[in-house]
Design a protein around this motif. Structure first.
Motif, PDB file in Angstrom:
ATOM      1  N   CYS A  75      13.519  92.062-117.689  1.00  9.70           N
ATOM      2  CA  CYS A  75      14.730  91.242-117.765  1.00  9.70           C
ATOM      3  C   CYS A  75      15.287  91.253-119.184  1.00  9.70           C
ATOM      4  CB  CYS A  75      14.466  89.808-117.299  1.00  9.70           C
ATOM      5  SG  CYS A  75      13.529  88.785-118.451  1.00  9.70           S
TER       6      CYS A  75
ATOM      7  N   GLY B 242      19.392  87.872-114.321  1.00 11.48           N
ATOM      8  CA  GLY B 242      19.360  89.009-115.241  1.00 11.48           C
ATOM      9  C   GLY B 242      19.465  90.369-114.604  1.00 11.48           C
TER      10      GLY B 242
ATOM     11  N   PHE C 113      13.043  86.133-113.012  1.00 24.42           N
ATOM     12  CA  PHE C 113      13.709  86.788-114.136  1.00 24.42           C
ATOM     13  C   PHE C 113      13.423  88.281-114.058  1.00 24.42           C
ATOM     14  CE2 PHE C 113      12.870  82.443-115.456  1.00 24.42           C
ATOM     15  CZ  PHE C 113      14.065  82.053-116.070  1.00 24.42           C
ATOM     16  N   ASP C 114      14.469  89.102-113.954  1.00 26.60           N
ATOM     17  CA  ASP C 114      14.237  90.525-113.715  1.00 26.60           C
ATOM     18  C   ASP C 114      15.536  91.299-113.897  1.00 26.60           C
ATOM     19  OD1 ASP C 114      13.237  93.023-112.699  1.00 26.60           O
ATOM     20  OD2 ASP C 114      11.955  91.949-111.284  1.00 26.60           O
ATOM     21  N   ALA C 115      15.415  92.567-114.271  1.00 28.70           N
ATOM     22  CA  ALA C 115      16.578  93.461-114.253  1.00 28.70           C
ATOM     23  C   ALA C 115      16.867  93.971-112.854  1.00 28.70           C
ATOM     24  CB  ALA C 115      16.349  94.644-115.193  1.00 28.70           C
TER      25      ALA C 115
ATOM     26  N   GLY D 125      20.102  93.776-121.564  1.00 27.94           N
ATOM     27  CA  GLY D 125      19.399  92.601-121.075  1.00 27.94           C
ATOM     28  C   GLY D 125      19.459  91.427-122.033  1.00 27.94           C
TER      29      GLY D 125
END
Length: 331
Positions: free
Chosen positions: A247, A191, A151-153, A263
């Motif tokens: 995220c 994400g 899970f991450d931007a 997000g």
């Protein structure tokens, strides 16, 4: 340990107020490093941000997440998982790390996690910037590449920064794939969003088979649909969950190194993490909590709450699958 429980339990907030006592993750007892065989799941702080490319401060994350984790209770309100009744859980302390020597830091984290893995302990780590996941993988995944739900931007698969620096919080998963620690075809990133340095920034991830689900796609699909795909990608083989608080939209987690607007909410993130129950989980982490940029401790509370969500999944995995096999001797 109390008479009514088989395993160590958190300090009771009805007896000792949450603001009192020595801070540990989830108010659990500290483990004796020489007795890792008595621990099934170890909570570990990795106070290190030598890989940060812009807003530093994640080195302070573990201490503040410990403070906010005093708000966690014993039983998950949805899944009804009581992690401390399913597994022996303890705070293993922090990896002792130099703030300025990047390569030495990588080696020290690797060595610490080799000992944890050799003892059959599932690690739940709190960083620290996202580079810390690379040496964690070196400690637990040498010779047996793991899958990952991430899970991450950001994809964190860039090649280098600043004229050739190959080890930053923007490069760990490219290095992990190159080193045979991470199976890209069993990796899903959820994400990802925000502007990029170059149109080719995601080319490596896609070329090696990583499934990148950008935030716009997340918003267009149901959580159940996303989870079905993520579970199919990682399958039944050993899997790791890495949760970068960026995220989330910055309104939910302002205290992070590289915030990106647009997000997911904390509630959606909780739903998605909970939906991973039943995977063959060998470890997890929460990273990029940067207290100097936080507001009222809200991001540290996010970190602590997501750590509890992950702890419930790891305890469930332990109850179903048992302790991790001792894959190697400790150095």
């Amino acid at each position: 340990m109390t008479s009514e429980h088989r395993f160590p339990q958190p300090q009771d907030a009805a007896q000792v107020p949450r603001y009192a006592g020595l801070p540990t993750f989830m108010r659990l007892p500290m483990a004796d490093p020489a007795r890792l065989g008595e621990v099934d799941i170890g909570l570990i702080g990795v106070p290190w941000d030598a890989g940060t490319t812009n807003r530093a401060g994640a080195r302070h994350g573990p201490r503040e997440v410990r403070n906010q984790s005093s708000l966690m209770r014993k039983v998950h309100h949805v899944s009804r998982i009581a992690p401390y009744d399913l597994a022996r859980v303890a705070d293993l302390g922090d990896v002792a790390l130099p703030p300025m020597d990047l390569m030495l830091g990588l080696d020290l984290i690797d060595a610490f996690y080799r000992r944890v893995h050799a003892a059959g302990v599932r690690p739940l780590s709190v960083g620290g910037d996202h580079l810390v996941t690379l040496p964690v993988f070196r400690g637990i995944a040498r010779g047996a590449a793991v899958g990952m739900v991430h899970f991450d931007a950001h994809s964190d698969t860039n090649d280098s920064y600043f004229g050739g620096q190959r080890y930053t919080h923007g490069t760990p998963f490219r290095r992990a794939v190159e080193e045979g620690l991470l199976d890209p075809k069993r990796t899903v990133q959820i994400g990802v969003r925000g502007s990029v340095y170059d149109p080719a920034d995601l080319d490596f991830a896609k070329a090696v088979g990583i499934r990148v689900i950008q935030m716009e796609e997340v918003a267009a699909r149901s959580d159940d649909d996303l989870l079905a795909e993520a579970r199919a990608i990682v399958g039944e083989a050993p899997t790791y969950i890495s949760f970068d608080v960026d995220c989330l939209d910055p309104c939910y987690a302002p205290g992070t190194g590289t915030p990106e607007i647009g997000g997911m909410s904390t509630l959606q993130a909780q739903h998605l993490v909970r939906g991973l129950q039943g995977l063959n989980l060998i470890g997890a982490d929460v990273v990029e909590v940067s207290p100097p940029f936080d507001v009222g401790g809200v991001t540290a509370l996010v970190g602590a709450t997501m750590a509890f969500e992950l702890l419930c999944l790891l305890a469930d995995a332990h109850a179903r699958l048992g302790r991790l096999p001792a894959a190697r001797s400790a150095p």
